[in-house]
Design an enzyme around this catalytic site. Structure first.
Site, PDB file in Angstrom:
ATOM      1  N   GLU A   1       0.825  -1.209   0.000  1.00  0.00           N
ATOM      2  CA  GLU A   1       0.000   0.000   0.000  1.00  0.00           C
ATOM      3  C   GLU A   1       0.859   1.259   0.000  1.00  0.00           C
ATOM      4  OE1 GLU A   1      -2.943  -0.033  -0.795  1.00  0.00           O
ATOM      5  OE2 GLU A   1      -3.485  -2.111  -0.443  1.00  0.00           O
TER       6      GLU A   1
ATOM      7  N   TYR B   1      -6.900   5.992   3.766  1.00  0.00           N
ATOM      8  CA  TYR B   1      -6.953   4.929   2.757  1.00  0.00           C
ATOM      9  C   TYR B   1      -6.090   3.741   3.152  1.00  0.00           C
ATOM     10  CZ  TYR B   1      -5.646   1.900  -0.887  1.00  0.00           C
ATOM     11  OH  TYR B   1      -5.366   0.740  -1.540  1.00  0.00           O
TER      12      TYR B   1
ATOM     13  N   ASP C   1     -10.511   4.765  -2.295  1.00  0.00           N
ATOM     14  CA  ASP C   1      -9.401   5.340  -3.049  1.00  0.00           C
ATOM     15  C   ASP C   1      -9.974   5.946  -4.324  1.00  0.00           C
ATOM     16  OD1 ASP C   1     -10.019   3.142  -4.604  1.00  0.00           O
ATOM     17  OD2 ASP C   1      -7.966   2.925  -5.287  1.00  0.00           O
TER      18      ASP C   1
END
Length: 288
Positions: free
Chosen positions: A34, A117, A135
């Site tokens: 991520e 997020y 997102d």
DNA sequence: CAAGCGTGGAA
DNA sequence: TTTCCAAGCTT
């Protein structure tokens, strides 16, 4: 059939085989992915993630590495401050969380470089929790399929979360699959330009289709320039430091940009950011 | 809250 | 060639 049910049917059979999606991937691997995927295409992340996880399979392993090694491994993914923040986050996880990536949203968001997020992505994809993940892909899918708009306007954080929460099925596991599926849909089908509506699994339930696919008329996000910006200069300076075996003379840095004032300002900012260091002899290097 | 922060592939 | 864009975060 609901939107979620359609995504739930489609995703498992159509998901790309990305390394961080494999069953053996740990929450740490998800967190690393991520970080790397923030504003960065999947294709560029894949090889870096694979090498990274082989070298630093746990938070404590990364935390023990010198920043110079971390920045070199990050390579040219871009936004290298992410690498430093991931390194910092690894240290926090190692000492405050027993080397285990937290599953709790508040604990995740307290980590450097982890925002709403990323925290939610780790909870959903790393721990299989029912946790709305918003997102840019998901916002676009919701704007079209739910609201019938051509694209998502400016973020409306609370409303965006509520929209996605309303879509997710009740159980942890199916909700996590739908979250991943919504992102995948936005990434490969419901794309920003030239969406592939002909093969979209949600076609029958899509409000944008029903409305005749009207053009987006809202405000456009201004595209960032790059040529001539400090970002470009910083990138060139850091590229010299990354490529060198050891410390470099100031002259080597002077060569990458002709505007001396801008160059000095950018070099200073790299020092301030901890992306570079100046040695006692005046030379420059990646931080230890 | 708008602006700043890298990089390179594709249209 | 230029423009757009790619799983955001921080200040």
């Amino acid at each position: 059939m609901s939107l979620a049910a359609l995504v739930l049917d489609w995703f498992p059979a159509n998901a790309r085989d990305l390394p961080w999606r494999r069953s053996e991937t740990t929450p740490w691997g998800v967190l690393v992915s991520e970080f790397m995927l923030q504003q960065t295409p999947v294709a560029r992340v894949e090889p870096v993630w694979t090498a990274w996880m082989a070298q630093w399979p746990t938070p404590s392993a990364l935390a023990a590495a010198p920043r110079a090694d971390v920045l070199r491994a990050w390579g040219k993914l871009g936004y290298p401050r992410r690498a430093l923040r991931l390194h910092e986050a690894a240290g926090v996880i190692a000492v405050k969380h027993g080397d285990v990536v937290p599953a709790d949203l508040d604990a995740l968001e307290a980590l450097p470089g982890v925002g709403s997020y990323t925290a939610r992505a780790v909870a959903a994809f790393g721990y299989g929790r029912r946790c709305p993940v918003v997102d840019t892909n998901v916002r676009r899918v919701v704007a079209r399929a739910v609201h019938g708009h051509g694209d998502a306007g400016p973020a409306r954080t609370a409303a965006d979360l509520a929209d996605v929460d309303a879509l997710l099925p009740p159980g942890d596991r199916p909700a996590a699959v739908v979250s991943a599926g919504l992102m995948e849909l936005g990434a490969v089908i419901c794309t920003a330009r030239a969406p592939r509506c002909g093969i979209c699994p949600v076609h029958a339930e899509c409000a944008w289709q029903a409305a005749g696919r009207p053009d987006y008329t809202g405000p456009r996000k201004p595209v960032q320039g790059f040529a001539g910006t400090d970002r470009q200069v910083r990138g060139r300076l850091l590229d010299v430091l990354r490529g060198a075996d050891g410390p470099v003379e100031r002259a080597a840095l002077d060569a990458v940009w002709s505007d001396g004032a801008q160059r000095d300002r950018c070099l200073d900012s790299l020092l301030v950011d901890g992306l570079a260091e100046q040695l006692d002899d005046g030379r420059f290097a990646l931080p230890a």
